[in-house]
Design a protein around this motif. Structure first.
Motif, PDB file in Angstrom:
ATOM      1  N   THR A   4       0.826  -1.206   0.000  1.00  0.00           N
ATOM      2  CA  THR A   4       0.000   0.000   0.000  1.00  0.00           C
ATOM      3  C   THR A   4       0.861   1.256   0.000  1.00  0.00           C
ATOM      4  O   THR A   4       0.603   2.197  -0.751  1.00  0.00           O
ATOM      5  N   GLU A   5       1.885   1.266   0.824  1.00  0.00           N
ATOM      6  CA  GLU A   5       2.792   2.414   0.885  1.00  0.00           C
ATOM      7  C   GLU A   5       3.531   2.594  -0.425  1.00  0.00           C
ATOM      8  O   GLU A   5       3.727   3.716  -0.885  1.00  0.00           O
ATOM      9  N   ARG A   7       2.468   1.713  -3.405  1.00  0.00           N
ATOM     10  CA  ARG A   7       1.519   2.217  -4.407  1.00  0.00           C
ATOM     11  C   ARG A   7       1.248   3.713  -4.213  1.00  0.00           C
ATOM     12  O   ARG A   7       1.133   4.457  -5.190  1.00  0.00           O
ATOM     13  N   LYS A   8       1.167   4.161  -2.957  1.00  0.00           N
ATOM     14  CA  LYS A   8       0.983   5.588  -2.687  1.00  0.00           C
ATOM     15  C   LYS A   8       2.198   6.376  -3.159  1.00  0.00           C
ATOM     16  O   LYS A   8       2.070   7.428  -3.789  1.00  0.00           O
ATOM     17  N   ARG A   9       3.383   5.864  -2.845  1.00  0.00           N
ATOM     18  CA  ARG A   9       4.632   6.521  -3.260  1.00  0.00           C
ATOM     19  C   ARG A   9       4.725   6.574  -4.781  1.00  0.00           C
ATOM     20  O   ARG A   9       5.112   7.582  -5.352  1.00  0.00           O
ATOM     21  N   ALA A  11       2.245   6.601  -6.933  1.00  0.00           N
ATOM     22  CA  ALA A  11       1.290   7.596  -7.424  1.00  0.00           C
ATOM     23  C   ALA A  11       1.842   9.015  -7.266  1.00  0.00           C
ATOM     24  O   ALA A  11       1.719   9.842  -8.178  1.00  0.00           O
ATOM     25  N   LEU A  12       2.470   9.286  -6.132  1.00  0.00           N
ATOM     26  CA  LEU A  12       3.057  10.614  -5.905  1.00  0.00           C
ATOM     27  C   LEU A  12       4.186  10.901  -6.892  1.00  0.00           C
ATOM     28  O   LEU A  12       4.276  12.005  -7.439  1.00  0.00           O
TER      29      LEU A  12
END
Length: 65
Positions: A4-5, A7-9, A11-12
């Protein structure tokens, strides 16, 4: 980092990469071309591309068939 982390990174980083595209294009269209600033942004963009590739590789490892 968990998935999850990552995927967030990812996206950023992709958002920042797109933003740099826009900034580079805006500088190119400006009357006063600041070549040094454009070069710095391109270098940053390449760095982001490498980081994106690393995270994508981590999320989608090669599968030997």
């Amino acid at each position: 980092m968990d998935e999850t982390e990552l995927r967030k990174r990812l996206a950023l980083l992709k958002t920042e990469h797109r933003d740099l595209d826009s900034a580079i294009e805006a500088l190119r269209m400006a009357e006063s071309h600041d070549q040094l600033q454009i070069a710095r942004l391109k270098k940053r963009k390449l760095l982001l591309r490498d980081r994106i590739a690393l995270i994508e590789d981590e999320l989608l490892p090669d599968i030997i068939a």
